[in-house]
Design a protein around this motif. Structure first.
Motif, PDB file in Angstrom:
ATOM      1  N   UNK A 288       0.830  -1.203   0.000  1.00  0.00           N
ATOM      2  CA  UNK A 288       0.000   0.000   0.000  1.00  0.00           C
ATOM      3  C   UNK A 288       0.868   1.257   0.000  1.00  0.00           C
ATOM      4  N   UNK A 289       1.944   1.223   0.781  1.00  0.00           N
ATOM      5  CA  UNK A 289       2.847   2.379   0.840  1.00  0.00           C
ATOM      6  C   UNK A 289       3.669   2.499  -0.430  1.00  0.00           C
ATOM      7  N   UNK A 290       4.223   1.380  -0.885  1.00  0.00           N
ATOM      8  CA  UNK A 290       5.070   1.410  -2.082  1.00  0.00           C
ATOM      9  C   UNK A 290       4.288   1.823  -3.320  1.00  0.00           C
ATOM     10  N   UNK A 291       3.020   1.434  -3.374  1.00  0.00           N
ATOM     11  CA  UNK A 291       2.191   1.774  -4.534  1.00  0.00           C
ATOM     12  C   UNK A 291       1.640   3.191  -4.457  1.00  0.00           C
ATOM     13  N   UNK A 292       1.821   3.838  -3.330  1.00  0.00           N
ATOM     14  CA  UNK A 292       1.331   5.200  -3.159  1.00  0.00           C
ATOM     15  C   UNK A 292      -0.113   5.300  -2.749  1.00  0.00           C
ATOM     16  N   UNK A 293      -0.749   4.161  -2.457  1.00  0.00           N
ATOM     17  CA  UNK A 293      -2.142   4.208  -2.012  1.00  0.00           C
ATOM     18  C   UNK A 293      -2.263   4.740  -0.583  1.00  0.00           C
ATOM     19  N   UNK A 294      -1.233   4.539   0.198  1.00  0.00           N
ATOM     20  CA  UNK A 294      -1.142   5.106   1.533  1.00  0.00           C
ATOM     21  C   UNK A 294       0.083   6.002   1.606  1.00  0.00           C
ATOM     22  N   UNK A 295      -0.018   7.090   2.330  1.00  0.00           N
ATOM     23  CA  UNK A 295       1.107   8.003   2.529  1.00  0.00           C
ATOM     24  C   UNK A 295       1.295   8.222   4.023  1.00  0.00           C
ATOM     25  N   UNK A 296       2.496   8.007   4.505  1.00  0.00           N
ATOM     26  CA  UNK A 296       2.778   8.244   5.917  1.00  0.00           C
ATOM     27  C   UNK A 296       2.884   9.746   6.145  1.00  0.00           C
ATOM     28  N   UNK A 297       2.052  10.293   7.031  1.00  0.00           N
ATOM     29  CA  UNK A 297       2.017  11.739   7.246  1.00  0.00           C
ATOM     30  C   UNK A 297       2.448  12.136   8.651  1.00  0.00           C
ATOM     31  N   UNK A 298       2.534  11.177   9.557  1.00  0.00           N
ATOM     32  CA  UNK A 298       2.965  11.430  10.933  1.00  0.00           C
ATOM     33  C   UNK A 298       3.268  10.071  11.550  1.00  0.00           C
ATOM     34  N   UNK A 299       3.999  10.057  12.657  1.00  0.00           N
ATOM     35  CA  UNK A 299       4.224   8.775  13.325  1.00  0.00           C
ATOM     36  C   UNK A 299       2.908   8.054  13.610  1.00  0.00           C
ATOM     37  N   UNK A 300       2.786   6.856  13.062  1.00  0.00           N
ATOM     38  CA  UNK A 300       1.626   5.977  13.268  1.00  0.00           C
ATOM     39  C   UNK A 300       0.360   6.473  12.595  1.00  0.00           C
ATOM     40  N   UNK A 301       0.482   7.375  11.620  1.00  0.00           N
ATOM     41  CA  UNK A 301      -0.696   7.899  10.928  1.00  0.00           C
ATOM     42  C   UNK A 301      -0.431   7.935   9.421  1.00  0.00           C
ATOM     43  N   UNK A 302      -1.467   7.561   8.640  1.00  0.00           N
ATOM     44  CA  UNK A 302      -1.356   7.470   7.192  1.00  0.00           C
ATOM     45  C   UNK A 302      -2.551   8.150   6.536  1.00  0.00           C
ATOM     46  N   UNK A 303      -2.281   8.756   5.375  1.00  0.00           N
ATOM     47  CA  UNK A 303      -3.348   9.385   4.589  1.00  0.00           C
ATOM     48  C   UNK A 303      -3.678   8.494   3.400  1.00  0.00           C
ATOM     49  N   UNK A 304      -4.987   8.372   3.134  1.00  0.00           N
ATOM     50  CA  UNK A 304      -5.411   7.695   1.921  1.00  0.00           C
ATOM     51  C   UNK A 304      -5.077   8.598   0.744  1.00  0.00           C
ATOM     52  N   UNK A 305      -4.367   8.073  -0.245  1.00  0.00           N
ATOM     53  CA  UNK A 305      -3.944   8.884  -1.377  1.00  0.00           C
ATOM     54  C   UNK A 305      -5.145   9.538  -2.055  1.00  0.00           C
ATOM     55  N   UNK A 306      -5.014  10.819  -2.343  1.00  0.00           N
ATOM     56  CA  UNK A 306      -6.074  11.550  -3.018  1.00  0.00           C
ATOM     57  C   UNK A 306      -7.042  12.246  -2.080  1.00  0.00           C
ATOM     58  N   UNK A 307      -6.983  11.957  -0.786  1.00  0.00           N
ATOM     59  CA  UNK A 307      -7.881  12.641   0.147  1.00  0.00           C
ATOM     60  C   UNK A 307      -7.441  14.094   0.305  1.00  0.00           C
ATOM     61  N   UNK A 308      -8.377  15.028   0.404  1.00  0.00           N
ATOM     62  CA  UNK A 308      -8.007  16.447   0.442  1.00  0.00           C
ATOM     63  C   UNK A 308      -7.307  16.833   1.738  1.00  0.00           C
ATOM     64  N   UNK A 309      -6.324  17.714   1.600  1.00  0.00           N
ATOM     65  CA  UNK A 309      -5.592  18.229   2.760  1.00  0.00           C
ATOM     66  C   UNK A 309      -6.403  19.366   3.361  1.00  0.00           C
ATOM     67  N   UNK A 310      -7.147  19.070   4.418  1.00  0.00           N
ATOM     68  CA  UNK A 310      -8.004  20.065   5.065  1.00  0.00           C
ATOM     69  C   UNK A 310      -7.549  20.302   6.501  1.00  0.00           C
ATOM     70  N   UNK A 311      -8.055  21.358   7.102  1.00  0.00           N
ATOM     71  CA  UNK A 311      -7.748  21.614   8.504  1.00  0.00           C
ATOM     72  C   UNK A 311      -8.263  20.475   9.369  1.00  0.00           C
ATOM     73  N   UNK A 312      -9.438  19.969   9.049  1.00  0.00           N
ATOM     74  CA  UNK A 312      -9.994  18.863   9.819  1.00  0.00           C
ATOM     75  C   UNK A 312      -9.099  17.629   9.725  1.00  0.00           C
ATOM     76  N   UNK A 313      -8.532  17.412   8.562  1.00  0.00           N
ATOM     77  CA  UNK A 313      -7.628  16.274   8.424  1.00  0.00           C
ATOM     78  C   UNK A 313      -6.375  16.480   9.274  1.00  0.00           C
ATOM     79  N   UNK A 314      -5.862  17.680   9.313  1.00  0.00           N
ATOM     80  CA  UNK A 314      -4.667  17.950  10.118  1.00  0.00           C
ATOM     81  C   UNK A 314      -4.946  17.753  11.604  1.00  0.00           C
ATOM     82  N   UNK A 315      -6.126  18.188  12.049  1.00  0.00           N
ATOM     83  CA  UNK A 315      -6.481  17.965  13.446  1.00  0.00           C
ATOM     84  C   UNK A 315      -6.575  16.475  13.749  1.00  0.00           C
ATOM     85  N   UNK A 316      -7.137  15.726  12.820  1.00  0.00           N
ATOM     86  CA  UNK A 316      -7.259  14.278  13.013  1.00  0.00           C
ATOM     87  C   UNK A 316      -5.883  13.622  13.045  1.00  0.00           C
TER      88      UNK A 316
END
Length: 316
Positions: free
Chosen positions: A46-74
Protein backbone atom coordinates in the motif's frame (compact mmCIF):
# COMPACT_ATOMS: atom_id res chain seq x y z
CA UNK A 1 3.35 -11.03 -4.79
CA UNK A 2 1.93 -9.14 -7.79
CA UNK A 3 -0.79 -6.51 -7.69
CA UNK A 4 -3.61 -8.90 -8.63
CA UNK A 5 -2.69 -11.23 -5.75
CA UNK A 6 -2.56 -8.32 -3.34
CA UNK A 7 -5.94 -7.03 -4.52
CA UNK A 8 -7.54 -10.47 -4.17
CA UNK A 9 -6.20 -11.01 -0.67
CA UNK A 10 -6.76 -7.54 0.72
CA UNK A 11 -10.07 -6.48 -0.89
CA UNK A 12 -12.06 -6.80 2.33
CA UNK A 13 -9.27 -5.28 4.38
CA UNK A 14 -8.96 -2.30 2.06
CA UNK A 15 -12.72 -1.79 2.12
CA UNK A 16 -12.71 -1.76 5.91
CA UNK A 17 -9.76 0.64 5.89
CA UNK A 18 -11.46 3.07 3.52
CA UNK A 19 -14.64 2.91 5.60
CA UNK A 20 -12.59 3.92 8.63
CA UNK A 21 -10.80 6.68 6.75
CA UNK A 22 -14.11 8.09 5.51
CA UNK A 23 -15.02 8.88 9.12
CA UNK A 24 -11.58 10.32 9.90
CA UNK A 25 -11.15 12.90 7.14
CA UNK A 26 -9.12 10.56 4.95
CA UNK A 27 -6.54 9.35 7.47
CA UNK A 28 -6.00 6.17 9.48
CA UNK A 29 -3.79 5.10 12.35
CA UNK A 30 -1.39 2.18 12.69
CA UNK A 31 -4.03 0.51 14.86
CA UNK A 32 -6.64 1.02 12.15
CA UNK A 33 -4.42 -0.91 9.72
CA UNK A 34 -4.19 -3.76 12.19
CA UNK A 35 -7.92 -3.73 12.92
CA UNK A 36 -8.68 -3.80 9.18
CA UNK A 37 -6.61 -6.96 8.84
CA UNK A 38 -3.80 -5.65 6.64
CA UNK A 39 -0.71 -7.78 7.06
CA UNK A 40 2.82 -6.43 6.95
CA UNK A 41 3.33 -7.27 3.29
CA UNK A 42 0.02 -5.68 2.37
CA UNK A 43 0.94 -2.52 4.27
CA UNK A 44 4.26 -2.28 2.49
CA UNK A 45 2.56 -2.70 -0.86
CA UNK A 46 0.00 0.00 0.00
CA UNK A 47 2.85 2.38 0.84
CA UNK A 48 5.07 1.41 -2.08
CA UNK A 49 2.19 1.77 -4.53
CA UNK A 50 1.33 5.20 -3.16
CA UNK A 51 -2.14 4.21 -2.01
CA UNK A 52 -1.14 5.11 1.53
CA UNK A 53 1.11 8.00 2.53
CA UNK A 54 2.78 8.24 5.92
CA UNK A 55 2.02 11.74 7.25
CA UNK A 56 2.96 11.43 10.93
CA UNK A 57 4.22 8.77 13.32
CA UNK A 58 1.63 5.98 13.27
CA UNK A 59 -0.70 7.90 10.93
CA UNK A 60 -1.36 7.47 7.19
CA UNK A 61 -3.35 9.39 4.59
CA UNK A 62 -5.41 7.70 1.92
CA UNK A 63 -3.94 8.88 -1.38
CA UNK A 64 -6.07 11.55 -3.02
CA UNK A 65 -7.88 12.64 0.15
CA UNK A 66 -8.01 16.45 0.44
CA UNK A 67 -5.59 18.23 2.76
CA UNK A 68 -8.00 20.07 5.07
CA UNK A 69 -7.75 21.61 8.50
CA UNK A 70 -9.99 18.86 9.82
CA UNK A 71 -7.63 16.27 8.42
CA UNK A 72 -4.67 17.95 10.12
CA UNK A 73 -6.48 17.97 13.45
CA UNK A 74 -7.26 14.28 13.01
CA UNK A 75 -3.64 13.49 12.15
CA UNK A 76 -2.45 15.22 15.30
CA UNK A 77 -4.92 13.52 17.62
CA UNK A 78 -4.27 10.07 16.14
CA UNK A 79 -0.51 10.51 16.37
CA UNK A 80 -0.48 12.03 19.87
CA UNK A 81 -2.82 9.45 21.36
CA UNK A 82 -5.96 9.47 23.47
CA UNK A 83 -4.57 11.89 26.08
CA UNK A 84 -4.30 14.73 23.59
CA UNK A 85 -6.70 17.56 22.75
CA UNK A 86 -7.20 20.26 20.16
CA UNK A 87 -6.49 23.47 22.06
CA UNK A 88 -5.77 27.22 22.07
CA UNK A 89 -6.77 28.98 18.83
CA UNK A 90 -7.67 25.70 17.13
CA UNK A 91 -10.09 24.94 19.96
CA UNK A 92 -11.51 28.46 19.81
CA UNK A 93 -12.29 27.95 16.13
CA UNK A 94 -14.01 24.61 16.76
CA UNK A 95 -16.14 26.24 19.46
CA UNK A 96 -17.04 29.06 17.06
CA UNK A 97 -15.59 31.82 19.22
CA UNK A 98 -15.32 35.31 17.75
CA UNK A 99 -12.02 36.43 16.17
CA UNK A 100 -10.66 32.87 16.01
CA UNK A 101 -7.98 31.84 13.55
CA UNK A 102 -9.63 29.44 11.06
CA UNK A 103 -6.26 28.02 10.02
CA UNK A 104 -4.92 27.28 13.51
CA UNK A 105 -3.80 23.71 14.30
CA UNK A 106 -2.70 23.32 17.94
CA UNK A 107 -2.74 20.51 20.47
CA UNK A 108 -2.18 19.96 24.18
CA UNK A 109 -0.79 16.86 25.89
CA UNK A 110 0.00 16.10 29.50
CA UNK A 111 3.41 17.25 30.67
CA UNK A 112 5.97 14.49 30.97
CA UNK A 113 4.90 12.74 27.80
CA UNK A 114 7.27 12.89 24.87
CA UNK A 115 5.39 14.72 22.12
CA UNK A 116 5.20 13.22 18.65
CA UNK A 117 7.14 15.19 16.10
CA UNK A 118 4.49 17.12 14.20
CA UNK A 119 4.57 20.22 11.97
CA UNK A 120 2.14 21.96 14.35
CA UNK A 121 2.45 23.38 17.85
CA UNK A 122 2.01 20.92 20.70
CA UNK A 123 1.55 22.45 24.17
CA UNK A 124 2.03 20.61 27.45
CA UNK A 125 0.11 21.02 30.69
CA UNK A 126 0.50 19.76 34.24
CA UNK A 127 -3.19 19.23 34.83
CA UNK A 128 -6.33 18.53 32.79
CA UNK A 129 -9.55 18.40 34.83
CA UNK A 130 -12.44 16.21 33.78
CA UNK A 131 -14.52 19.26 32.83
CA UNK A 132 -11.63 20.77 30.87
CA UNK A 133 -12.34 18.63 27.81
CA UNK A 134 -15.31 18.04 25.54
CA UNK A 135 -15.99 16.59 22.09
CA UNK A 136 -16.85 19.00 19.29
CA UNK A 137 -17.60 17.74 15.78
CA UNK A 138 -15.93 14.46 16.68
CA UNK A 139 -12.71 16.05 17.95
CA UNK A 140 -11.35 15.89 21.49
CA UNK A 141 -11.02 19.55 22.41
CA UNK A 142 -10.47 21.72 25.45
CA UNK A 143 -13.67 23.18 26.89
CA UNK A 144 -14.63 26.78 26.17
CA UNK A 145 -13.63 27.89 29.67
CA UNK A 146 -10.28 26.11 29.49
CA UNK A 147 -9.73 27.54 26.01
CA UNK A 148 -10.22 31.10 27.30
CA UNK A 149 -7.71 30.42 30.08
CA UNK A 150 -5.27 28.98 27.53
CA UNK A 151 -5.58 32.00 25.25
CA UNK A 152 -4.75 34.25 28.19
CA UNK A 153 -1.85 31.94 29.05
CA UNK A 154 -0.58 32.27 25.47
CA UNK A 155 -0.42 36.05 25.97
CA UNK A 156 -3.20 36.85 23.54
CA UNK A 157 -4.32 40.47 23.65
CA UNK A 158 -7.00 41.55 26.09
CA UNK A 159 -9.36 42.26 23.19
CA UNK A 160 -8.80 38.74 21.82
CA UNK A 161 -9.51 37.06 25.15
CA UNK A 162 -12.57 39.24 25.77
CA UNK A 163 -13.97 38.40 22.34
CA UNK A 164 -13.44 34.69 22.93
CA UNK A 165 -15.09 34.73 26.33
CA UNK A 166 -18.01 37.00 25.41
CA UNK A 167 -18.87 34.80 22.44
CA UNK A 168 -18.59 31.68 24.62
CA UNK A 169 -21.09 33.26 27.02
CA UNK A 170 -23.36 34.19 24.12
CA UNK A 171 -23.37 30.60 22.85
CA UNK A 172 -23.95 29.18 26.32
CA UNK A 173 -20.56 27.46 26.40
CA UNK A 174 -19.30 29.22 29.52
CA UNK A 175 -20.38 31.71 32.18
CA UNK A 176 -18.62 34.37 34.26
CA UNK A 177 -19.22 32.38 37.44
CA UNK A 178 -17.63 29.30 35.87
CA UNK A 179 -14.55 31.26 34.80
CA UNK A 180 -14.34 32.93 38.22
CA UNK A 181 -14.51 29.55 39.94
CA UNK A 182 -11.75 28.16 37.75
CA UNK A 183 -9.68 31.29 38.26
CA UNK A 184 -9.86 30.79 42.02
CA UNK A 185 -7.97 27.51 41.61
CA UNK A 186 -5.21 29.23 39.63
CA UNK A 187 -4.48 32.24 41.85
CA UNK A 188 -0.99 31.99 43.28
CA UNK A 189 0.02 29.38 40.72
CA UNK A 190 2.24 31.76 38.80
CA UNK A 191 0.41 30.86 35.60
CA UNK A 192 0.68 33.59 33.01
CA UNK A 193 -2.69 35.09 32.11
CA UNK A 194 -4.33 34.96 35.55
CA UNK A 195 -4.07 38.75 35.95
CA UNK A 196 -5.63 39.26 32.52
CA UNK A 197 -8.60 37.04 33.39
CA UNK A 198 -9.06 39.00 36.63
CA UNK A 199 -9.25 42.21 34.60
CA UNK A 200 -11.81 40.97 32.09
CA UNK A 201 -14.17 39.29 34.56
CA UNK A 202 -15.80 42.38 36.17
CA UNK A 203 -17.36 43.51 32.88
CA UNK A 204 -18.28 40.02 31.64
CA UNK A 205 -21.80 38.70 31.17
CA UNK A 206 -22.73 40.43 27.93
CA UNK A 207 -22.58 38.90 24.49
CA UNK A 208 -20.41 41.37 22.60
CA UNK A 209 -17.67 44.00 22.94
CA UNK A 210 -20.39 46.66 22.83
CA UNK A 211 -22.21 45.12 25.81
CA UNK A 212 -18.92 44.71 27.66
CA UNK A 213 -18.16 48.41 27.17
CA UNK A 214 -21.58 49.37 28.53
CA UNK A 215 -21.00 47.22 31.62
CA UNK A 216 -17.67 48.98 32.15
CA UNK A 217 -19.41 52.36 31.98
CA UNK A 218 -21.89 51.17 34.61
CA UNK A 219 -19.13 49.83 36.87
CA UNK A 220 -16.98 52.95 36.61
CA UNK A 221 -20.03 55.09 37.43
CA UNK A 222 -20.53 52.93 40.56
CA UNK A 223 -24.09 52.17 39.48
CA UNK A 224 -25.86 48.92 40.39
CA UNK A 225 -24.91 46.18 37.96
CA UNK A 226 -27.84 45.26 35.70
CA UNK A 227 -28.98 41.72 34.96
CA UNK A 228 -27.62 40.69 31.56
CA UNK A 229 -29.64 38.88 28.89
CA UNK A 230 -32.80 38.83 30.96
CA UNK A 231 -35.80 37.00 29.45
CA UNK A 232 -39.10 38.82 29.85
CA UNK A 233 -42.47 37.08 29.52
CA UNK A 234 -46.06 38.23 29.45
CA UNK A 235 -48.50 37.52 32.28
CA UNK A 236 -49.54 34.38 30.38
CA UNK A 237 -45.95 33.15 30.15
CA UNK A 238 -45.44 34.04 26.48
CA UNK A 239 -41.89 35.03 25.55
CA UNK A 240 -41.73 38.76 24.89
CA UNK A 241 -38.03 39.57 24.64
CA UNK A 242 -34.52 38.83 25.80
CA UNK A 243 -33.21 42.23 26.82
CA UNK A 244 -29.56 43.26 26.93
CA UNK A 245 -29.70 44.83 30.40
CA UNK A 246 -32.31 44.99 33.13
CA UNK A 247 -32.13 47.39 36.08
CA UNK A 248 -34.77 45.39 37.94
CA UNK A 249 -35.35 47.74 40.89
CA UNK A 250 -35.98 50.58 38.50
CA UNK A 251 -38.03 48.56 36.00
CA UNK A 252 -35.66 49.87 33.33
CA UNK A 253 -34.49 48.02 30.24
CA UNK A 254 -31.40 49.20 28.38
CA UNK A 255 -30.70 47.98 24.86
CA UNK A 256 -27.46 48.62 22.99
CA UNK A 257 -27.33 48.47 19.24
CA UNK A 258 -24.54 48.39 16.72
CA UNK A 259 -26.71 48.68 13.65
CA UNK A 260 -25.33 50.70 10.79
CA UNK A 261 -27.45 52.41 8.17
CA UNK A 262 -31.14 51.82 7.66
CA UNK A 263 -33.04 48.80 8.81
CA UNK A 264 -35.89 47.21 6.89
CA UNK A 265 -39.57 47.97 7.47
CA UNK A 266 -39.97 44.45 8.92
CA UNK A 267 -37.15 45.05 11.41
CA UNK A 268 -38.55 48.41 12.45
CA UNK A 269 -41.94 46.80 12.92
CA UNK A 270 -40.52 44.03 15.11
CA UNK A 271 -38.55 46.54 17.18
CA UNK A 272 -41.61 48.71 17.71
CA UNK A 273 -43.75 45.74 18.77
CA UNK A 274 -41.03 44.53 21.12
CA UNK A 275 -40.66 47.97 22.73
CA UNK A 276 -44.43 48.39 23.07
CA UNK A 277 -44.82 45.00 24.73
CA UNK A 278 -42.01 45.75 27.18
CA UNK A 279 -43.65 49.08 28.02
CA UNK A 280 -46.95 47.27 28.53
CA UNK A 281 -45.16 45.15 31.13
CA UNK A 282 -44.25 48.36 32.96
CA UNK A 283 -40.65 48.79 31.80
CA UNK A 284 -38.95 52.01 30.83
CA UNK A 285 -37.05 51.13 27.64
CA UNK A 286 -34.04 53.13 26.50
CA UNK A 287 -31.46 52.49 23.82
CA UNK A 288 -27.85 53.54 23.30
CA UNK A 289 -26.08 53.19 19.98
CA UNK A 290 -22.56 51.91 19.45
CA UNK A 291 -21.45 55.41 18.46
CA UNK A 292 -22.72 56.81 21.75
CA UNK A 293 -21.19 54.05 23.86
CA UNK A 294 -17.78 53.94 22.21
CA UNK A 295 -17.33 57.61 21.29
CA UNK A 296 -19.29 59.37 24.04
CA UNK A 297 -19.10 57.19 27.18
CA UNK A 298 -19.24 60.20 29.53
CA UNK A 299 -22.54 61.29 28.00
CA UNK A 300 -23.93 57.75 28.28
CA UNK A 301 -22.91 57.62 31.95
CA UNK A 302 -24.51 61.00 32.71
CA UNK A 303 -27.67 60.16 30.82
CA UNK A 304 -28.01 56.75 32.49
CA UNK A 305 -27.58 58.24 35.98
CA UNK A 306 -30.22 60.86 35.20
CA UNK A 307 -32.69 58.27 33.94
CA UNK A 308 -32.17 55.94 36.88
CA UNK A 309 -32.66 58.81 39.33
CA UNK A 310 -35.88 59.79 37.62
CA UNK A 311 -37.48 56.41 38.25
CA UNK A 312 -39.59 55.70 41.42
CA UNK A 313 -36.69 53.88 43.11
CA UNK A 314 -34.17 56.70 43.18
CA UNK A 315 -30.48 56.10 43.68
CA UNK A 316 -29.13 57.12 47.09
Amino acid sequence: MDESDIDDQSRDARWALHERAAGQHGVVSQQDLTDAGLGESQRRWQLDSGRLQRVAPRVYRISGSPDTREQRLTIGLLSLGVRSWVSYEAAATLHGMDRSDPDAVEFTIERGRRPTRLPWQVHTTKFVAANDTVVVDGFRVTSATRTVLDLAHARATRQRVEAAFDSAVRMGLSHPQVLASRLATLRGSGRWGVALIERILPDSGGHSPLERTFLRIVREAELPRPVTQSVQRSTTGRHVARVDFLFAEHRMVVEVTGRLGHVSDAERSRDAQRRNELQDLGFVVIEYTSTQIWNHPNWVRTDLIRRLRSTPNRLA
